[in-house]
Design a protein around this motif. Structure first.
Motif, mmCIF file in Angstrom:
data_model
loop_
_atom_site.group_PDB
_atom_site.id
_atom_site.type_symbol
_atom_site.label_atom_id
_atom_site.label_comp_id
_atom_site.label_asym_id
_atom_site.label_seq_id
_atom_site.Cartn_x
_atom_site.Cartn_y
_atom_site.Cartn_z
ATOM 1 N N GLU A 13 0.854 -1.273 -0.011
ATOM 2 C CA GLU A 13 -0.137 0.061 -0.087
ATOM 3 C C GLU A 13 0.948 1.433 -0.036
ATOM 4 N N GLY A 24 -6.205 7.118 -11.990
ATOM 5 C CA GLY A 24 -6.710 7.134 -10.797
ATOM 6 C C GLY A 24 -7.792 5.833 -10.507
ATOM 7 N N ARG A 25 -8.563 5.372 -11.555
ATOM 8 C CA ARG A 25 -9.164 4.509 -11.484
ATOM 9 C C ARG A 25 -8.435 3.107 -11.055
ATOM 10 N N TRP A 68 -5.598 3.032 -9.769
ATOM 11 C CA TRP A 68 -5.147 3.020 -8.187
ATOM 12 C C TRP A 68 -6.189 2.560 -7.305
ATOM 13 N N ALA A 69 -7.430 3.154 -7.626
ATOM 14 C CA ALA A 69 -8.536 2.773 -6.738
ATOM 15 C C ALA A 69 -8.637 1.226 -6.752
ATOM 16 N N GLU A 70 -8.628 0.736 -7.926
ATOM 17 C CA GLU A 70 -9.028 -0.670 -7.915
ATOM 18 C C GLU A 70 -7.654 -1.364 -7.228
ATOM 19 N N ARG A 125 -6.229 -0.449 -4.637
ATOM 20 C CA ARG A 125 -6.381 -0.152 -3.250
ATOM 21 C C ARG A 125 -7.691 -1.264 -2.605
ATOM 22 N N ALA A 126 -8.641 -1.233 -3.644
ATOM 23 C CA ALA A 126 -9.701 -2.294 -3.216
ATOM 24 C C ALA A 126 -9.362 -3.673 -3.088
ATOM 25 N N ARG A 133 -12.066 -8.872 -7.443
ATOM 26 C CA ARG A 133 -11.739 -7.552 -7.772
ATOM 27 C C ARG A 133 -10.345 -7.576 -8.776
ATOM 28 N N HIS A 135 -10.046 -6.185 -12.319
ATOM 29 C CA HIS A 135 -8.967 -5.371 -12.633
ATOM 30 C C HIS A 135 -8.064 -5.796 -13.853
#
Lengths: 221, 221
Positions: A103, A164-165, A167-169, A171-172, A188, A192
């Motif tokens: 992370e 950005g998308r 990176w969000a994936e 993190r999820a 997920r 991805h």
DNA sequence: GATACCAGCTTGGTATCCCAAAATGGTACC
DNA sequence: GGTACCATTTTGGGATACCAAGCTGGTATC
């Protein structure tokens, strides 16, 4: 000094950095003079890079491997198998605190970070995530797959929003792993990888003319 | 004549056939004189065999890779990921008639078949089954994994009954694939790989003293 | 003007030479 | 007798010389 590893490393970086274009012909003599090494280390480097899929034999002679759209699609399927397996293993571990390190990698990228760095971290995320599984073979397989994808991903035309998308994936996925929810993480991660493949293939396909103009070989099969 | 491929092929066969024992030291000079080639092709062969995991660097110098029990366990997990993914892909194909070719391989072994042949077909079954998926990377990954397992499987003490059970499991997997039942095929394949691993590790562990007596290096980690 | 053929050059494959570093073995000293 | 040290050998890494095959360009002949 050991030139061998140097030649290999430098040549790999030139290929991955597209300083030598996909499809370009290589001669052992050119590499020899370019890096000031003799043919023995050059030869060793080419053999290694061949197993990594970065160069390939071209009858008599060597060629920087072209970008292969069919290969990219197959690698996505392959990645789904090995990365999902790795992340499931990781979810089954008792101590999953190492996800914090991964992370932190994501955190290291912000608006001011050069694009080159985003590219590197985006690959290392998947490699380090696979390493957490503790399975050496899954780790190596993911690392090698990402190496093969590296140039194509670098050629990809990506906007801020897409990054950005992604990176969000990322993190999820990490959140699911941290929670130990193997199914959620696997789901997920799968999504991805598939989404990543689609964006990549679409981008390359759309920009194919531009890539050819730069002298890059892009083959469909 | 091109000695290069010859040296590589012959050396690989000697290693896989245990004519050179696991853990044995190799010198480039010995290989050179043994196969009547010069050092350049010898080095190329060693570099290739290194990526296959059959030889490894030993500080300065080369060693035939020891049998590594931890590696065998990790490979089983790896195999489960890639082989199950491959068989699921195959089940999703419309034309799965190629399973007949694989089934014919199994049929080619009967009571009079030499042990060597059972060993080879037992590996080729998994390799060819993976090839049916049409995914080059899954196929190569399975092939390379089986190559790494080859010597351990050859050392395994197997009785007629165990071989019969393995063949029955193979046939059950094929039946599920033929029916297009991905879940059933995946489940049976998983169980087969895990069972195979357990028998293999147990056999090697029990016979460890005997293997060491033959000069074979067997390491636990 | 076109085509066929030949000379020379390029290039990967192979063999051999050189070197530095590490292993080996023997000897001398404690 | 043991240990430390030095000479010799071994060995892998690198450099170079050589070769055969294939490509290129030019020329000569039809």
């Amino acid at each position: 000094m050991s030139q061998m590893q140097n030649v290999e490393k430098q040549l790999r970086e030139m290929i991955l950095g597209l300083e030598i274009g996909p499809g370009e012909r290589l001669t052992e003599r050119w590499i020899e003079s370019r890096f000031g090494a003799s043919r023995t280390p050059v030869r060793a480097a080419l053999l290694r890079l061949e197993t990594e899929g970065l160069v390939c034999r071209d009858g008599r002679g060597w060629t920087v491997s072209p970008i292969n759209l069919a290969e990219i699609e197959q690698i996505a399927v392959y990645r789904e198998a090995i990365e999902v397996a790795a992340v499931k293993l990781t979810c089954a571990l008792e101590d999953r605190s190492a996800v914090d390190v991964v992370e932190a990698m994501l955190d290291s990228c912000d608006a001011g970070t050069p694009r080159e760095e985003w590219h590197r971290v985006g690959m290392d995320f998947h490699i380090e995530l696979a390493r957490l599984s503790g399975n050496e073979f899954l780790f190596r397989a993911v690392r090698d797959a990402m190496t093969r994808l590296s140039r194509a991903r670098w050629l990809e035309v990506r906007d801020e929003a897409a990054l950005g998308r992604a990176w969000a994936e990322h993190r999820a996925i990490l959140a699911a792993v941290r929670a130990g929810d193997a199914n959620e993480a696997a789901h997920r991660l799968s999504a991805h990888i598939v989404g990543s493949r689609d964006r990549l293939v679409t981008s390359l396909h759309n920009d194919r003319r531009g890539l050819r103009a730069r002298g890059f070989a892009v083959v469909a099969a």
